[in-house]
Design a protein around this motif. Structure first.
Motif, PDB file in Angstrom:
ATOM      1  N   GLN A 104     -49.531 -78.365 -99.359  1.00 36.97           N
ATOM      2  CA  GLN A 104     -50.670 -77.559 -98.912  1.00 36.97           C
ATOM      3  C   GLN A 104     -51.912 -78.414 -98.693  1.00 36.97           C
ATOM      4  O   GLN A 104     -53.031 -78.017 -98.986  1.00 36.97           O
ATOM      5  CB  GLN A 104     -50.946 -76.427 -99.899  1.00 36.97           C
ATOM      6  N   PHE A 105     -51.690 -79.584 -98.136  1.00 40.88           N
ATOM      7  CA  PHE A 105     -52.801 -80.499 -97.878  1.00 40.88           C
ATOM      8  C   PHE A 105     -53.751 -79.936 -96.834  1.00 40.88           C
ATOM      9  O   PHE A 105     -54.963 -80.055 -96.967  1.00 40.88           O
ATOM     10  CB  PHE A 105     -52.264 -81.864 -97.419  1.00 40.88           C
ATOM     11  N   PHE A 106     -53.205 -79.308 -95.799  1.00 44.52           N
ATOM     12  CA  PHE A 106     -54.031 -78.828 -94.698  1.00 44.52           C
ATOM     13  C   PHE A 106     -54.767 -77.536 -95.044  1.00 44.52           C
ATOM     14  O   PHE A 106     -55.738 -77.179 -94.385  1.00 44.52           O
ATOM     15  CB  PHE A 106     -53.179 -78.619 -93.440  1.00 44.52           C
ATOM     16  N   ILE A 107     -54.325 -76.840 -96.074  1.00 50.04           N
ATOM     17  CA  ILE A 107     -54.966 -75.591 -96.472  1.00 50.04           C
ATOM     18  C   ILE A 107     -56.104 -75.853 -97.449  1.00 50.04           C
ATOM     19  O   ILE A 107     -57.147 -75.219 -97.394  1.00 50.04           O
ATOM     20  CB  ILE A 107     -53.917 -74.637 -97.101  1.00 50.04           C
ATOM     21  N   SER A 108     -55.904 -76.789 -98.351  1.00 54.25           N
ATOM     22  CA  SER A 108     -56.894 -77.092 -99.386  1.00 54.25           C
ATOM     23  C   SER A 108     -58.077 -77.855 -98.802  1.00 54.25           C
ATOM     24  O   SER A 108     -57.968 -78.509 -97.775  1.00 54.25           O
ATOM     25  CB  SER A 108     -56.260 -77.947-100.489  1.00 54.25           C
ATOM     26  N   GLN A 109     -59.193 -77.766 -99.501  1.00 55.80           N
ATOM     27  CA  GLN A 109     -60.371 -78.533 -99.118  1.00 55.80           C
ATOM     28  C   GLN A 109     -60.235 -79.939 -99.695  1.00 55.80           C
ATOM     29  O   GLN A 109     -60.073 -80.107-100.889  1.00 55.80           O
ATOM     30  CB  GLN A 109     -61.649 -77.866 -99.676  1.00 55.80           C
ATOM     31  N   HIS A 110     -60.272 -80.926 -98.814  1.00 50.57           N
ATOM     32  CA  HIS A 110     -60.139 -82.313 -99.258  1.00 50.57           C
ATOM     33  C   HIS A 110     -61.378 -83.087 -98.870  1.00 50.57           C
ATOM     34  O   HIS A 110     -62.070 -82.764 -97.913  1.00 50.57           O
ATOM     35  CB  HIS A 110     -58.908 -82.979 -98.631  1.00 50.57           C
ATOM     36  N   SER A 111     -61.586 -84.136 -99.615  1.00 53.54           N
ATOM     37  CA  SER A 111     -62.737 -84.994 -99.327  1.00 53.54           C
ATOM     38  C   SER A 111     -62.420 -85.881 -98.128  1.00 53.54           C
ATOM     39  O   SER A 111     -61.300 -85.930 -97.636  1.00 53.54           O
ATOM     40  CB  SER A 111     -63.043 -85.858-100.545  1.00 53.54           C
ATOM     41  N   LEU A 112     -63.447 -86.574 -97.699  1.00 54.89           N
ATOM     42  CA  LEU A 112     -63.311 -87.513 -96.591  1.00 54.89           C
ATOM     43  C   LEU A 112     -62.261 -88.569 -96.905  1.00 54.89           C
ATOM     44  O   LEU A 112     -61.472 -88.968 -96.044  1.00 54.89           O
ATOM     45  CB  LEU A 112     -64.664 -88.165 -96.309  1.00 54.89           C
ATOM     46  N   GLY A 113     -62.197 -89.016 -98.150  1.00 59.81           N
ATOM     47  CA  GLY A 113     -61.233 -90.037 -98.558  1.00 59.81           C
ATOM     48  C   GLY A 113     -59.795 -89.580 -98.408  1.00 59.81           C
ATOM     49  O   GLY A 113     -58.925 -90.342 -97.999  1.00 59.81           O
ATOM     50  N   ILE A 117     -57.163 -91.431 -96.003  1.00 61.65           N
ATOM     51  CA  ILE A 117     -55.887 -91.997 -96.469  1.00 61.65           C
ATOM     52  C   ILE A 117     -54.726 -91.435 -95.658  1.00 61.65           C
ATOM     53  O   ILE A 117     -53.831 -92.168 -95.240  1.00 61.65           O
ATOM     54  CB  ILE A 117     -55.687 -91.728 -97.977  1.00 61.65           C
ATOM     55  N   VAL A 118     -54.710 -90.127 -95.408  1.00 65.65           N
ATOM     56  CA  VAL A 118     -53.631 -89.520 -94.627  1.00 65.65           C
ATOM     57  C   VAL A 118     -53.632 -90.055 -93.194  1.00 65.65           C
ATOM     58  O   VAL A 118     -52.585 -90.408 -92.644  1.00 65.65           O
ATOM     59  CB  VAL A 118     -53.741 -87.972 -94.649  1.00 65.65           C
ATOM     60  N   SER A 119     -54.806 -90.153 -92.595  1.00 68.17           N
ATOM     61  CA  SER A 119     -54.897 -90.686 -91.223  1.00 68.17           C
ATOM     62  C   SER A 119     -54.426 -92.128 -91.159  1.00 68.17           C
ATOM     63  O   SER A 119     -53.679 -92.509 -90.250  1.00 68.17           O
ATOM     64  CB  SER A 119     -56.338 -90.603 -90.717  1.00 68.17           C
TER      65      SER A 119
END
Length: 172
Positions: A104-113, A117-119
């Motif tokens: 659920q990476f795309f659903i959760s709010q993630h920081s710029l970091g 890292i994913v990019s």
């Protein structure tokens, strides 16, 4: 008799100039010259067109030239390797995306970091496959290999110094 000599002999028997034959095969006269002087060999499509233009069997052109047979065989292997890399690349991208979706990476709010890292991870996958493809199929690999190393270095750098980078970018 090697392929170049056969091609030159056949062209003269049929009274073609290099330019006339080139126009008939939709290639350049320089390509015909290179074939006849054994500086390069025609691909399989041009070999078939040559056999049709001269009304001879393909066996006559390539059977006695072991070096040509080896080169055509290597091209076939490279095509199979390319197909393998395309399928492997697609599967790795799907797998990586599936893992991110399942987590659920795309659903959760993630920081710029996290996004960085994913990019960078996806860039690493792309550059790694491109460098492997270029090395195996094209025999040139430095630009994508170094791009993959640079991307991996960025991932490690961001991973190790994430807190420090975030403090510099967004002081509290």
């Amino acid at each position: 008799m090697n392929l170049g000599d056969k091609l030159k002999e056949l062209r003269k028997e049929h009274s073609y100039s290099q330019q006339q034959l080139a126009e008939k095969l939709h290639v350049t006269a320089q390509a015909i010259s290179k074939w006849e002087n054994n500086k390069s060999v025609p691909d399989i499509i041009n070999l078939v067109q040559l056999s049709e233009a001269y009304n001879i069997s393909l066996d006559y052109l390539i059977k006695s030239d072991k070096q040509l047979q080896k080169k055509l065989s290597m091209n076939n292997i490279r095509l199979k390797v390319f197909n393998f890399f395309v399928v492997a690349f697609i599967l790795v991208i799907i797998l990586a995306s599936g893992v991110l979706i399942k987590a659920q990476f795309f659903i959760s709010q993630h920081s710029l970091g996290g996004w960085l890292i994913v990019s960078l991870g996806f860039l690493l996958i792309i550059f790694t496959f491109l460098s492997l493809y270029c090395y195996i199929v094209k025999r040139k690999y430095f630009i994508f290999l170094w791009s993959a190393f640079l991307t991996l270095g960025c991932i490690v750098f961001v991973g190790l110094f994430y807190d420090y980078i975030m403090q510099l970018l967004f002081p509290l």
